[in-house]
Each structure stands twice: as C-alpha cells, then as structure tokens.
Design a protein around this motif. Structure first.
Motif, PDB file in Angstrom:
ATOM      1  N   GLY A   1       0.811  -1.210   0.000  1.00 11.90           N
ATOM      2  CA  GLY A   1       0.000   0.000   0.000  1.00 11.90           C
ATOM      3  C   GLY A   1       0.843   1.258   0.000  1.00 11.90           C
ATOM      4  O   GLY A   1       0.563   2.213  -0.742  1.00 11.90           O
ATOM      5  N   ILE A   2       1.880   1.280   0.819  1.00 13.20           N
ATOM      6  CA  ILE A   2       2.755   2.445   0.852  1.00 13.20           C
ATOM      7  C   ILE A   2       3.479   2.595  -0.484  1.00 13.20           C
ATOM      8  O   ILE A   2       3.682   3.721  -0.975  1.00 13.20           O
ATOM      9  CB  ILE A   2       3.747   2.350   2.032  1.00 13.20           C
ATOM     10  CG1 ILE A   2       2.971   2.385   3.351  1.00 13.20           C
ATOM     11  CG2 ILE A   2       4.787   3.452   1.974  1.00 13.20           C
ATOM     12  CD1 ILE A   2       2.069   3.597   3.526  1.00 13.20           C
ATOM     13  N   GLN A   3       3.833   1.498  -1.119  1.00 13.60           N
ATOM     14  CA  GLN A   3       4.467   1.585  -2.435  1.00 13.60           C
ATOM     15  C   GLN A   3       3.483   2.059  -3.502  1.00 13.60           C
ATOM     16  O   GLN A   3       3.877   2.719  -4.459  1.00 13.60           O
ATOM     17  CB  GLN A   3       5.101   0.258  -2.828  1.00 13.60           C
ATOM     18  CG  GLN A   3       6.333  -0.059  -2.022  1.00 13.60           C
ATOM     19  CD  GLN A   3       7.228   1.150  -1.873  1.00 13.60           C
ATOM     20  OE1 GLN A   3       7.737   1.701  -2.834  1.00 13.60           O
ATOM     21  NE2 GLN A   3       7.410   1.596  -0.636  1.00 13.60           N
ATOM     22  N   ALA A   4       2.216   1.738  -3.338  1.00 11.48           N
ATOM     23  CA  ALA A   4       1.200   2.276  -4.247  1.00 11.48           C
ATOM     24  C   ALA A   4       1.148   3.796  -4.108  1.00 11.48           C
ATOM     25  O   ALA A   4       1.071   4.524  -5.109  1.00 11.48           O
ATOM     26  CB  ALA A   4      -0.167   1.658  -3.954  1.00 11.48           C
ATOM     27  N   GLY A   5       1.220   4.286  -2.874  1.00 11.09           N
ATOM     28  CA  GLY A   5       1.266   5.728  -2.649  1.00 11.09           C
ATOM     29  C   GLY A   5       2.513   6.355  -3.232  1.00 11.09           C
ATOM     30  O   GLY A   5       2.458   7.440  -3.835  1.00 11.09           O
ATOM     31  N   ALA A   6       3.646   5.690  -3.072  1.00 10.75           N
ATOM     32  CA  ALA A   6       4.895   6.196  -3.633  1.00 10.75           C
ATOM     33  C   ALA A   6       4.841   6.223  -5.160  1.00 10.75           C
ATOM     34  O   ALA A   6       5.366   7.147  -5.791  1.00 10.75           O
ATOM     35  CB  ALA A   6       6.073   5.346  -3.164  1.00 10.75           C
ATOM     36  N   PHE A   7       4.197   5.229  -5.741  1.00 13.42           N
ATOM     37  CA  PHE A   7       4.044   5.187  -7.200  1.00 13.42           C
ATOM     38  C   PHE A   7       3.190   6.356  -7.680  1.00 13.42           C
ATOM     39  O   PHE A   7       3.558   7.047  -8.637  1.00 13.42           O
ATOM     40  CB  PHE A   7       3.417   3.855  -7.632  1.00 13.42           C
ATOM     41  CG  PHE A   7       3.209   3.737  -9.107  1.00 13.42           C
ATOM     42  CD1 PHE A   7       4.279   3.507  -9.956  1.00 13.42           C
ATOM     43  CD2 PHE A   7       1.940   3.866  -9.661  1.00 13.42           C
ATOM     44  CE1 PHE A   7       4.097   3.405 -11.318  1.00 13.42           C
ATOM     45  CE2 PHE A   7       1.742   3.771 -11.017  1.00 13.42           C
ATOM     46  CZ  PHE A   7       2.819   3.535 -11.856  1.00 13.42           C
ATOM     47  N   VAL A   8       2.078   6.592  -7.004  1.00 16.81           N
ATOM     48  CA  VAL A   8       1.215   7.723  -7.373  1.00 16.81           C
ATOM     49  C   VAL A   8       1.974   9.037  -7.208  1.00 16.81           C
ATOM     50  O   VAL A   8       1.899   9.927  -8.061  1.00 16.81           O
ATOM     51  CB  VAL A   8      -0.086   7.714  -6.530  1.00 16.81           C
ATOM     52  CG1 VAL A   8      -0.873   8.999  -6.705  1.00 16.81           C
ATOM     53  CG2 VAL A   8      -0.943   6.513  -6.896  1.00 16.81           C
ATOM     54  N   GLN A   9       2.724   9.152  -6.110  1.00 18.13           N
ATOM     55  CA  GLN A   9       3.516  10.359  -5.877  1.00 18.13           C
ATOM     56  C   GLN A   9       4.531  10.568  -6.999  1.00 18.13           C
ATOM     57  O   GLN A   9       4.676  11.680  -7.524  1.00 18.13           O
ATOM     58  CB  GLN A   9       4.230  10.283  -4.533  1.00 18.13           C
ATOM     59  CG  GLN A   9       5.069  11.508  -4.250  1.00 18.13           C
ATOM     60  CD  GLN A   9       6.019  11.303  -3.098  1.00 18.13           C
ATOM     61  OE1 GLN A   9       6.487  10.190  -2.854  1.00 18.13           O
ATOM     62  NE2 GLN A   9       6.312  12.372  -2.386  1.00 18.13           N
ATOM     63  N   ALA A  10       5.252   9.524  -7.365  1.00 16.32           N
ATOM     64  CA  ALA A  10       6.266   9.634  -8.418  1.00 16.32           C
ATOM     65  C   ALA A  10       5.630  10.006  -9.755  1.00 16.32           C
ATOM     66  O   ALA A  10       6.168  10.857 -10.479  1.00 16.32           O
ATOM     67  CB  ALA A  10       7.042   8.328  -8.547  1.00 16.32           C
ATOM     68  N   ILE A  11       4.501   9.414 -10.073  1.00 22.72           N
ATOM     69  CA  ILE A  11       3.814   9.728 -11.334  1.00 22.72           C
ATOM     70  C   ILE A  11       3.354  11.186 -11.338  1.00 22.72           C
ATOM     71  O   ILE A  11       3.556  11.913 -12.320  1.00 22.72           O
ATOM     72  CB  ILE A  11       2.618   8.778 -11.569  1.00 22.72           C
ATOM     73  CG1 ILE A  11       3.108   7.350 -11.808  1.00 22.72           C
ATOM     74  CG2 ILE A  11       1.739   9.258 -12.714  1.00 22.72           C
ATOM     75  CD1 ILE A  11       3.947   7.169 -13.053  1.00 22.72           C
ATOM     76  N   MET A  12       2.744  11.624 -10.238  1.00 14.70           N
ATOM     77  CA  MET A  12       2.255  13.003 -10.183  1.00 14.70           C
ATOM     78  C   MET A  12       3.408  14.004 -10.263  1.00 14.70           C
ATOM     79  O   MET A  12       3.318  15.006 -10.984  1.00 14.70           O
ATOM     80  CB  MET A  12       1.433  13.219  -8.910  1.00 14.70           C
ATOM     81  CG  MET A  12       0.106  12.468  -8.934  1.00 14.70           C
ATOM     82  SD  MET A  12      -0.785  12.570  -7.374  1.00 14.70           S
ATOM     83  CE  MET A  12      -1.325  14.270  -7.417  1.00 14.70           C
ATOM     84  N   MET A  13       4.498  13.745  -9.537  1.00 15.92           N
ATOM     85  CA  MET A  13       5.646  14.651  -9.583  1.00 15.92           C
ATOM     86  C   MET A  13       6.308  14.632 -10.956  1.00 15.92           C
ATOM     87  O   MET A  13       6.796  15.657 -11.426  1.00 15.92           O
ATOM     88  CB  MET A  13       6.657  14.297  -8.491  1.00 15.92           C
ATOM     89  CG  MET A  13       6.161  14.537  -7.079  1.00 15.92           C
ATOM     90  SD  MET A  13       5.688  16.239  -6.744  1.00 15.92           S
ATOM     91  CE  MET A  13       7.288  17.010  -6.688  1.00 15.92           C
ATOM     92  N   ALA A  14       6.319  13.472 -11.618  1.00 15.31           N
ATOM     93  CA  ALA A  14       6.878  13.385 -12.964  1.00 15.31           C
ATOM     94  C   ALA A  14       6.034  14.191 -13.950  1.00 15.31           C
ATOM     95  O   ALA A  14       6.582  14.888 -14.818  1.00 15.31           O
ATOM     96  CB  ALA A  14       6.978  11.934 -13.416  1.00 15.31           C
TER      97      ALA A  14
END
Length: 185
Positions: free
Chosen positions: A146-159
């Motif tokens: 779950g935390i990695q799902a959040g990190a993935f969303v964060q990375a995509i949004m920041m990208a």
C-alpha cells in the motif's frame, strides 16, 4: 525490521541526488538559465535510474543470502527473501521520488509537493495498505504494498508536474518576485 533498515540505508543515495538537483535547479533558475535547469533535471534522473537499476538488481540477485546479514534463523532469512522484491520496488520508487522532490524544492514548489504527498499517501497509499493488510490479510506485505502504491502515485504526479514545467516561464516568474519572497519559499 531488516527491510526497513535496508531501505533507510539505501535512501541516502537518492536523498543526496535530491539535494543536489534542488541546489542545481534553484541556482540555474536564479541565474536566468532555464536550459541549465532542464539539463540538471534530466542528468539527475539519468543518474537516479542508473543507481536504482544497479542497487535493486544487486539486491534482488542476492535476496537468498541477504537475510543472513541480519540473522541466521531460517524463518528470518526466508522472510527477508520474500520481502526482497518489495524492497527492490521501494528502492526504485524512493530514488525517483527523491529526485523529483528535489526538483520541486529547487523550483520553490514545496506547497505542491505537500499536496502531492497528501493525495498520494493519505488518499491512495494508506487506504490500500489498510485494505491489503487487514481485510485481505496480507499483514506486513499488505502495508508495504500500500505504501508503495502511494509512492508510485507520488512519483507519477511529480513526474507529470516536472515534465509539464515551462522552464522559461519559471525563470520569468522567479525574476518578478522581490528578494524578500525567497525567504518564504
């Protein structure tokens, strides 16, 4: 605990990359050089991808023996072996988001980074972690996924934010601010 120690230790590299790109981007923007800021972002992303590829591939290749650095009990070693793919994913996500967060700091977008963090982790990562850990009964793995799902969303949004940046407009915007405003950024 061993997986958390590993991730915390390995995060030092992308954290340094984030600090370096933050300084470089802010210096280039302050000097009125939008191309230099753009080149700094691409160069640091290249370094981050190279670093994360080497580190995660090495960690994954050594996953069956890596647990012995923490304990000799078969149960602990097997758990570390099972968690290794998630740790590799964490290394990848941390590296990407570390550099992109550094870009946001260098541009003075701390408020945008805060909104992205809230959205990615509180609206996405934590609910997924709770569902997987407690409802699906994946426990520790569910929390980590779950935390990695959040990190993935964060990375995509920041990208997306970084990719859609008009560096020329960013330089013009910063040149319009009075000097006192930079103490607030």
């Amino acid at each position: 605990m061993s997986s958390l120690n590993t991730v915390a230790t390995l995060y030092a590299i992308p954290y340094g990359f984030g600090a370096a790109v933050s300084t470089r981007v802010s210096n280039e923007l302050g000097a009125g050089n939008p191309q230099g800021a753009c080149v700094a972002v691409f160069a640091m992303m290249f370094l981050a991808v190279a670093e994360t590829t080497i580190v995660s591939a090495t960690l994954f290749a050594c996953r069956r023996v890596f647990g012995y650095t923490f304990n000799n009990e078969k149960e602990v070693v097997d758990y570390v072996t099972a968690m290794a793919p998630l740790v590799c994913l964490t290394v990848i996500m941390d590296s990407i988001q570390g550099v992109l967060s550094g870009v946001a700091r260098g541009c003075g977008w701390q408020h945008i980074g805060a909104y992205v963090n809230v959205g990615a982790f509180y609206l996405c990562g934590i609910p997924i972690a709770a569902i997987l850990a407690f409802w699906v009964q994946l426990r520790g793995k569910g929390l980590w996924i779950g935390i990695q799902a959040g990190a993935f969303v964060q990375a995509i949004m920041m990208a997306i934010i970084t990719r859609s940046t008009n560096w020329d407009k960013q330089v013009k915007f910063l040149s319009l601010l009075p000097l006192e405003a930079f103490y607030l950024l």
